[in-house]
Design a protein around this motif. Sequence first.
Motif, mmCIF file in Angstrom:
data_model
loop_
_atom_site.group_PDB
_atom_site.id
_atom_site.type_symbol
_atom_site.label_atom_id
_atom_site.label_comp_id
_atom_site.label_asym_id
_atom_site.label_seq_id
_atom_site.Cartn_x
_atom_site.Cartn_y
_atom_site.Cartn_z
ATOM 1 N N ALA A 102 0.898 -1.171 -0.019
ATOM 2 C CA ALA A 102 0.177 0.085 0.005
ATOM 3 C C ALA A 102 1.003 1.250 -0.028
ATOM 4 O O ALA A 102 1.743 1.338 1.086
ATOM 5 C CB ALA A 102 -0.875 0.224 1.140
ATOM 6 N N ASP A 103 0.501 2.153 -1.022
ATOM 7 C CA ASP A 103 1.130 3.560 -0.721
ATOM 8 C C ASP A 103 0.155 4.332 0.223
ATOM 9 O O ASP A 103 0.873 5.162 0.945
ATOM 10 C CB ASP A 103 0.946 4.179 -2.389
ATOM 11 N N ILE A 104 -1.046 4.065 0.288
ATOM 12 C CA ILE A 104 -1.679 4.711 1.204
ATOM 13 C C ILE A 104 -2.863 3.615 2.188
ATOM 14 O O ILE A 104 -3.184 2.660 1.422
ATOM 15 C CB ILE A 104 -2.729 5.684 0.724
ATOM 16 N N CYS A 105 -2.582 3.942 3.474
ATOM 17 C CA CYS A 105 -3.537 2.691 4.088
ATOM 18 C C CYS A 105 -4.599 3.708 4.960
ATOM 19 O O CYS A 105 -4.170 4.702 5.551
ATOM 20 C CB CYS A 105 -2.906 2.081 5.086
ATOM 21 N N LEU A 106 -5.928 3.830 4.574
ATOM 22 C CA LEU A 106 -7.006 4.474 5.053
ATOM 23 C C LEU A 106 -7.728 3.569 6.202
ATOM 24 O O LEU A 106 -7.963 2.211 5.998
ATOM 25 C CB LEU A 106 -8.228 4.499 4.125
ATOM 26 N N TYR A 107 -7.999 4.139 7.256
ATOM 27 C CA TYR A 107 -8.555 3.731 8.485
ATOM 28 C C TYR A 107 -9.444 4.746 9.296
ATOM 29 O O TYR A 107 -9.554 5.955 8.981
ATOM 30 C CB TYR A 107 -7.683 2.726 9.564
ATOM 31 N N GLY A 108 -10.382 4.185 10.295
ATOM 32 C CA GLY A 108 -11.081 4.994 10.856
ATOM 33 C C GLY A 108 -11.152 4.503 12.560
ATOM 34 O O GLY A 108 -10.289 4.409 12.963
ATOM 35 N N HIS A 109 -12.369 4.565 12.912
ATOM 36 C CA HIS A 109 -12.362 3.648 14.396
ATOM 37 C C HIS A 109 -12.009 4.824 15.543
ATOM 38 O O HIS A 109 -12.798 4.831 16.291
ATOM 39 C CB HIS A 109 -11.751 2.772 14.538
ATOM 40 N N LEU A 110 -10.934 5.318 15.352
ATOM 41 C CA LEU A 110 -10.696 6.356 16.520
ATOM 42 C C LEU A 110 -11.287 7.768 16.540
ATOM 43 O O LEU A 110 -10.964 8.573 17.490
ATOM 44 C CB LEU A 110 -9.050 6.353 16.244
ATOM 45 N N HIS A 111 -11.935 8.119 15.360
ATOM 46 C CA HIS A 111 -12.514 9.356 15.280
ATOM 47 C C HIS A 111 -11.542 10.523 15.453
ATOM 48 O O HIS A 111 -12.196 11.742 15.756
ATOM 49 C CB HIS A 111 -13.763 9.467 16.432
#
Length: 172
Positions: A102-111
């Motif tokens: 991955a060049d970019i890793c997108l994530y959320g969860h932590l707001h």
Amino acid sequence: MANYTLIVMSDSHGNPSVVEEIKARYQGQVTGIFHNGDSELASNLPVWEGIQVVRGNCDGEGYPDRLVTQFAGLTIAQTHGHLYLINFMWDRLYFWAQEEGADICLYGHLHQATAWQEGKTVFINPGSVEQPRGPVQEKLYARVEVDDERIKVDFYTLDHQLYPALSKEFSR
């Protein structure tokens, strides 16, 4: 020269109108729109057409736990983050991103809106468009500009104003 513009949002927690509004503003004008989970919406709704979306810990069935999206010369790994235990450690998310190249890793969860680089991968949490947490109490999403030399991450408020204190730029 490859140029991409990505819009990334997360953690809309039952508010379809914010997803629809961001989608309407950018669809057809950017390379891709991403939602990193916890929408709390059904996976078969028309709002998801044209959006890469993953399942968060508050979502039902019908969403993938993770996605890998490729544009010519750009690999984006996307997940919500809870399955990688990001509340406690980064190793699992980091190793998965490396496995995917991955060049970019997108994530959320932590707001919490943030961007950082480890190795060649830029990790981006766009914050939450509904329930921000942490020191920045602003509902935010991210706009990511990518070319052959850099990845620029800017965060925007829901009235589409730049939140410059969080902007970052990384070398590719």
